[in-house]
Design a protein around this motif. Structure first.
Motif, PDB file in Angstrom:
ATOM      1  N   THR A  54      60.916  52.141  35.505  1.00 26.59           N
ATOM      2  CA  THR A  54      61.392  51.034  36.342  1.00 26.59           C
ATOM      3  C   THR A  54      62.893  50.880  36.124  1.00 26.59           C
ATOM      4  OG1 THR A  54      59.252  49.907  36.170  1.00 26.59           O
ATOM      5  CG2 THR A  54      61.131  48.577  36.879  1.00 26.59           C
ATOM      6  N   TRP A  55      63.643  50.782  37.210  1.00 23.68           N
ATOM      7  CA  TRP A  55      65.095  50.716  37.104  1.00 23.68           C
ATOM      8  C   TRP A  55      65.666  49.934  38.281  1.00 23.68           C
ATOM      9  CZ3 TRP A  55      62.140  54.805  38.512  1.00 23.68           C
ATOM     10  CH2 TRP A  55      62.399  55.416  39.733  1.00 23.68           C
ATOM     11  N   ARG A  56      66.967  49.687  38.232  1.00 26.03           N
ATOM     12  CA  ARG A  56      67.639  48.913  39.282  1.00 26.03           C
ATOM     13  C   ARG A  56      68.655  49.791  39.995  1.00 26.03           C
ATOM     14  NH1 ARG A  56      72.539  46.135  38.896  1.00 26.03           N
ATOM     15  NH2 ARG A  56      72.443  46.404  36.626  1.00 26.03           N
TER      16      ARG A  56
ATOM     17  N   LEU B 299      64.927  46.481  42.950  1.00 30.51           N
ATOM     18  CA  LEU B 299      64.108  46.880  41.808  1.00 30.51           C
ATOM     19  C   LEU B 299      63.258  48.077  42.224  1.00 30.51           C
ATOM     20  CD1 LEU B 299      63.180  46.199  38.902  1.00 30.51           C
ATOM     21  CD2 LEU B 299      61.344  44.828  39.933  1.00 30.51           C
TER      22      LEU B 299
ATOM     23  N   SER C 178      60.572  51.134  41.128  1.00 26.90           N
ATOM     24  CA  SER C 178      59.597  51.364  40.066  1.00 26.90           C
ATOM     25  C   SER C 178      58.614  52.458  40.444  1.00 26.90           C
ATOM     26  CB  SER C 178      58.822  50.072  39.767  1.00 26.90           C
ATOM     27  OG  SER C 178      57.932  50.277  38.682  1.00 26.90           O
TER      28      SER C 178
ATOM     29  N   ASP D 287      56.117  52.613  38.147  1.00 26.35           N
ATOM     30  CA  ASP D 287      55.110  52.112  37.223  1.00 26.35           C
ATOM     31  C   ASP D 287      53.830  51.763  37.984  1.00 26.35           C
ATOM     32  OD1 ASP D 287      53.654  49.865  35.698  1.00 26.35           O
ATOM     33  OD2 ASP D 287      55.120  50.553  34.223  1.00 26.35           O
TER      34      ASP D 287
ATOM     35  N   ALA E  19      52.950  47.954  38.251  1.00 28.73           N
ATOM     36  CA  ALA E  19      53.884  47.238  39.115  1.00 28.73           C
ATOM     37  C   ALA E  19      53.568  47.521  40.587  1.00 28.73           C
ATOM     38  CB  ALA E  19      55.322  47.642  38.790  1.00 28.73           C
TER      39      ALA E  19
ATOM     40  N   LEU F  93      54.207  45.457  33.945  1.00 33.24           N
ATOM     41  CA  LEU F  93      54.508  46.871  33.765  1.00 33.24           C
ATOM     42  C   LEU F  93      53.467  47.540  32.863  1.00 33.24           C
ATOM     43  CD1 LEU F  93      58.380  46.724  33.103  1.00 33.24           C
ATOM     44  CD2 LEU F  93      57.212  47.089  35.286  1.00 33.24           C
TER      45      LEU F  93
ATOM     46  N   PHE G  34      61.728  45.033  46.339  1.00 29.56           N
ATOM     47  CA  PHE G  34      61.038  45.944  45.424  1.00 29.56           C
ATOM     48  C   PHE G  34      60.779  47.245  46.173  1.00 29.56           C
ATOM     49  CE2 PHE G  34      57.202  47.983  43.874  1.00 29.56           C
ATOM     50  CZ  PHE G  34      57.309  47.899  42.489  1.00 29.56           C
TER      51      PHE G  34
ATOM     52  N   TYR H 156      56.094  57.966  40.639  1.00 27.88           N
ATOM     53  CA  TYR H 156      54.795  57.745  39.996  1.00 27.88           C
ATOM     54  C   TYR H 156      54.005  59.037  39.905  1.00 27.88           C
ATOM     55  CZ  TYR H 156      49.841  56.805  39.696  1.00 27.88           C
ATOM     56  OH  TYR H 156      48.516  56.863  39.337  1.00 27.88           O
TER      57      TYR H 156
END
Length: 540
Positions: free
Chosen positions: A65-67, A77, A79, A81, A84, A416, A439, A446
């Motif tokens: 997960t990162w920005r 955001l 992700s 994950d 999430a 998460l 998001f 993934y």
């Protein structure tokens, strides 16, 4: 387009950028790559990457997960994950599709608001029936056999053949969606009778969204902030992809009206809401969509039936109906054909697995013959373990939908599976977000997580699904479901009958990106659109 239009959007963008600078917060403690552009953020580099390159690089550096920075200073955001993604796309009812994606789905340029989308989906939901999908198996097998016979005819003279796999499969799946969804024959596989709309749909994703210009990215980024009546005027912009999509849309409207005239009088209004109505190919269509957005595969004439409901709340108006039909056709054939194309390409690269699949199919075919039958029943494809694992693995390794975005409509907390480290060194196991937070689910990320898929996550290996640990993933977001019958039918015919191998003229195939979709292309010739040459011969 007048110079005043881009200037106006740049002015709007500048104001939005200043506004966001004054109201920053929320997820700034989440680590991510530095922004390469003051105005565009990461939008340009993400839109022009080869599929998955940046996502995998950023996952290695920052965790799952990162920005990233969007246009006009928006913090996004991102992700990969699983928990999430599951929370946002399956558990949270307060998420909505950003307007960019609503328009990118080409819903006849109809900008449906959230309640419109929910109403349309509610109308169609009672018809989402897997058993009804299975009733289409004879249709799938018939069109697969038709494609097979065309290839056999080509091989009679030469013994071997090099063909563009995606082009053929796209035409075949267009015929499937025409007959399954609307009981209408597009004649896509019939060269002499092939109608204009089957030609117009060819290569549409690549033509419409590949390598967008900077001006186009800025223009699209401003869509969320433009009043709907003004936004609808974008259809008249005399530049591609707007011109291409407008022509296709107008052409389909005429076909849609014709189909409604032909199908409408036969509708049984008393059965409109019956659960045994045909299942529908909802927006986006293909199993990658199914996994993360809940959409389903095929239908016959349910959209027409929905239009004849006596209750206005459970009825689609003609504009909505034709828009849905357009979306079903747009998404329903290209996505399926692309998955099949990548699968056969991988079989050409892995001949041992190809032969194992072929022998498995022939074994099931022998059992069918012992019953005194010639075609598979709906139960037979379920016993094709190697075939089904190849479908799963191709959907994992070559996802058609690379990412999807959502915006929170209220404050929320995103859990998460895999903790990350913040900019201050803190371990983060959940992320509070405010209303308005964007998001972006990285499906390609993934599906390359070594924690979820093993150390060989960056390899095509269908046998991974024979491992017990794969089924024990936390918050599993599997890309496989029970609606793969069309692919099973095509593979049973095409793998049993033909041998696949790399073409004699060596080419480098890449998975290119067009908007949120991916497509196969020849490296260095991506501007030529979707193409995957492959060699075939009759299987021994």
């Amino acid at each position: 387009m007048s110079l005043y239009v881009p200037a106006a959007f740049l002015a709007v963008g500048a104001l939005l950028f200043v506004f966001r600078l004054l109201n920053r917060g929320g997820i700034k403690h989440i680590r991510g790559p530095p922004s390469p552009s003051f105005i565009l953020g990461h939008d340009a580099v993400i839109a022009r990457q080869e599929v998955g390159t940046l996502d995998i690089q950023w996952m290695k550096e920052y965790g799952p997960t990162w920005r990233v920075r969007g246009a006009f200073g928006t913090d996004v955001l991102m992700s990969a994950d699983p928990k999430a993604i599951q929370h946002v796309f399956q558990k949270s009812a307060e998420e909505d599709v950003p307007e960019f994606h609503a328009l990118a789905s080409s819903r006849s340029w109809h900008r449906g608001r959230r309640h419109d989308h929910q109403r349309q989906r509610k109308i169609m939901s009672p018809a989402f029936s897997v058993p009804q999908l299975r009733s289409f198996l004879p249709l799938f097998q018939r069109i697969a056999a038709k494609l097979s016979n065309k290839w056999k005819g080509e091989l009679v003279a030469t013994g071997e053949l090099s063909l563009l796999l995606e082009k053929w499969l796209s035409r075949a799946t267009l015929d499937v969606i025409g007959e399954a969804a609307f009981d209408y024959n597009y004649h896509a596989l019939d060269d002499g009778e092939r109608n204009e709309i089957s030609k117009a749909y060819a290569n549409i994703f690549a033509d419409a969204s590949y390598m967008p210009s900077t001006a186009s990215l800025l223009f699209r980024a401003a869509w969320d902030y433009i009043p709907t009546p003004v936004l609808k005027l974008t259809r008249y912009i005399p530049l591609n992809p707007y011109t291409r999509m407008r022509k296709l849309n107008n052409m389909f409207r005429e076909y849609g009206k014709q189909i409604l005239r032909e199908q409408g009088p036969e509708v049984d209004t008393e059965k409109v809401n019956s659960k045994d109505a045909m299942s529908i190919l909802s927006e986006g269509l293909t199993l990658a969509f199914l996994a993360f957005t809940g959409t389903v595969e095929l239908t016959r004439d349910f959209p027409v039936k929905a239009n004849r409901s006596a209750d206005s709340k459970t009825r689609l108006d003609d504009e909505e109906l034709i828009a849905e039909m357009f979306t079903l056709t747009l998404g329903g054939h290209e996505t399926t054909s692309t998955t099949l194309t990548f699968l056969l390409y991988e079989l050409a690269r892995y001949p041992e697995y190809q032969e194992r699949m072929r022998q498995e199919i022939r074994g099931v075919r022998a059992k069918v013959a012992q019953r005194g039958e010639t075609e598979f029943s709906t139960e037979d494809p379920e016993s094709l373990t190697l075939t089904n694992n190849a479908i799963k693995e191709t959907l994992r390794f070559h996802p058609i939908v690379i990412s999807l975005a959502r915006v929170a409509l209220k404050d929320d907390v995103i859990p998460l599976t895999y903790p990350i480290v913040s900019t201050t060194g803190e371990t983060i196991r959940e992320i509070p977000v405010k209303a308005g937070q964007v998001f972006s689910a990285s499906f390609i990320g993934y599906q390359r997580l070594t924690e979820a898929w093993g150390e060989d996550a960056n390899e095509w290996n269908p046998d991974r699904f024979l491992r017990s640990e794969i089924s024990k993933q936390p918050a599993n977001v599997s890309v496989f479901a029970n609606l793969v019958l069309e692919m099973q039918a095509f593979l049973a015919e095409l793998v049993e009958t033909f041998q696949y191998y790399p073409p004699k003229a060596k080419v480098d195939i890449q998975q290119a990106m067009a908007g949120i979709f991916s497509f196969p292309a020849i490296r260095g010739k991506v501007d030529q659109g979707s193409a995957l040459p492959i060699g075939i011969s009759l299987a021994q």
